[in-house]
Design an enzyme around this catalytic site. Structure first.
Site, short mmCIF file in Angstrom:
data_model
loop_
_atom_site.label_atom_id
_atom_site.label_comp_id
_atom_site.label_asym_id
_atom_site.label_seq_id
_atom_site.Cartn_x
_atom_site.Cartn_y
_atom_site.Cartn_z
N ASP A 153 64.56 11.12 30.08
CA ASP A 153 63.85 9.84 30.13
C ASP A 153 63.98 9.13 28.78
O ASP A 153 64.30 9.76 27.76
CB ASP A 153 62.37 10.11 30.45
CG ASP A 153 61.53 8.85 30.39
OD1 ASP A 153 61.84 7.89 31.11
OD2 ASP A 153 60.58 8.82 29.58
N ASP A 208 61.80 5.65 27.70
CA ASP A 208 60.53 5.10 27.23
C ASP A 208 59.47 6.19 27.14
O ASP A 208 59.09 6.79 28.14
CB ASP A 208 60.04 3.99 28.17
CG ASP A 208 60.92 2.76 28.12
OD1 ASP A 208 61.30 2.35 27.02
OD2 ASP A 208 61.23 2.20 29.18
#
Length: 258
Positions: free
Chosen positions: A10, A12
């Site tokens: 991932d 953010d």
């Protein structure tokens, strides 16, 4: 820790928060490169950017990356629609990353008589966009698809409204729930695994948000590691019954298998 053959990472809240670097994560990716370890793919629910723009941001932060290392929810959404109807007409609410992904899949962007209404994060949202998307196209029978349901977006300023907050407006006004493509759905993970070229049992999902990243791993049947650098805190995790495979304060704690 298990010797994984691929990593879905991932962005953010995991690698950065807006313009703020998460140093431990950057070093983690650098270590993958230095050791010539298995492939990695940045898997993001951010629908607003094209992969080359995401990669450019990563490189500027010191993260080893090319556009081929990035797989966005816009890419997954466009692929999903094309699989449903190759020549579909689409009314899209979003930003450049979504529009470009749809066009690159050969889908036609229209204002009316759409086969699909697609919505992602749109920081220039207005009433007219919602009117065309909701009151008109969806009510006329267009299938409703959403890039992701994140209600909050972690940034250096704090948590800002995410795509899910805006998408809920169309759901409320039409009474129709969209088909979500991004994490925590398995759709985006299954597509990403095809790009990465690894099997489920040998791939690890890396993320900061239990409700998106970790559940995506669980829904797709792959292992996961929760890093407490973004959304989900240790206290939050204590109240959750189904735990990730691993949970660590930061990626500095990760030990690569031999």
């Amino acid at each position: 820790m298990k010797n994984y053959q691929g990593f879905l990472i991932d962005l953010d809240g995991t690698v950065y928060k807006g313009t703020e670097k998460i140093i431990e994560a950057i070093e983690f990716v650098k270590e993958l490169e230095r050791k010539g370890l298995p492939p990695y793919l940045f898997l993001t629910n951010n629908s607003t950017k094209h992969p080359k723009d995401v990669s450019e941001k990563l490189v500027n932060m010191g993260v080893p990356s090319t556009a081929k290392h990035v797989f966005t929810t816009s890419m997954a959404t466009a692929t999903y629609i094309k699989e449903q109807k190759a020549n579909a007409k689409v009314y899209a609410i979003g930003e450049e990353g979504l529009y470009m992904a749809l066009k690159e899949c050969g889908l036609e962007l229209v204002e009316e008589d759409a086969d699909f209404v697609v919505m992602g994060l749109d920081r220039n949202i207005n009433y007219e966009k919602l009117t065309k998307g909701g009151a008109l196209n969806i009510r006329k029978g267009a299938k409703f698809v959403a890039t992701n349901g994140d209600v909050a977006l972690p940034t250096e300023r704090g948590f800002l409204p995410g795509a899910g907050s805006l998408i809920s407006v169309l759901s409320v006004t039409t009474g129709i729930q969209p088909t979500f493509i991004g994490k925590p759905e398995s759709i985006i993970v299954d597509q990403a695994l095809e790009v990465l070229g690894t099997k489920k049992e040998e791939t690890l999902m890396v993320g900061d948000n239990y409700a998106t990243d970790i559940l995506a791993g669980m829904n797709a049947g792959i292992d996961s590691v929760l890093v407490h650098t973004g959304v989900t805190t240790k206290k939050d995790l204590e109240t959750i019954e189904a735990k990730p495979t691993y949970s660590i304060d930061s990626l500095a704690e990760w030990t690569f298998g031999e």
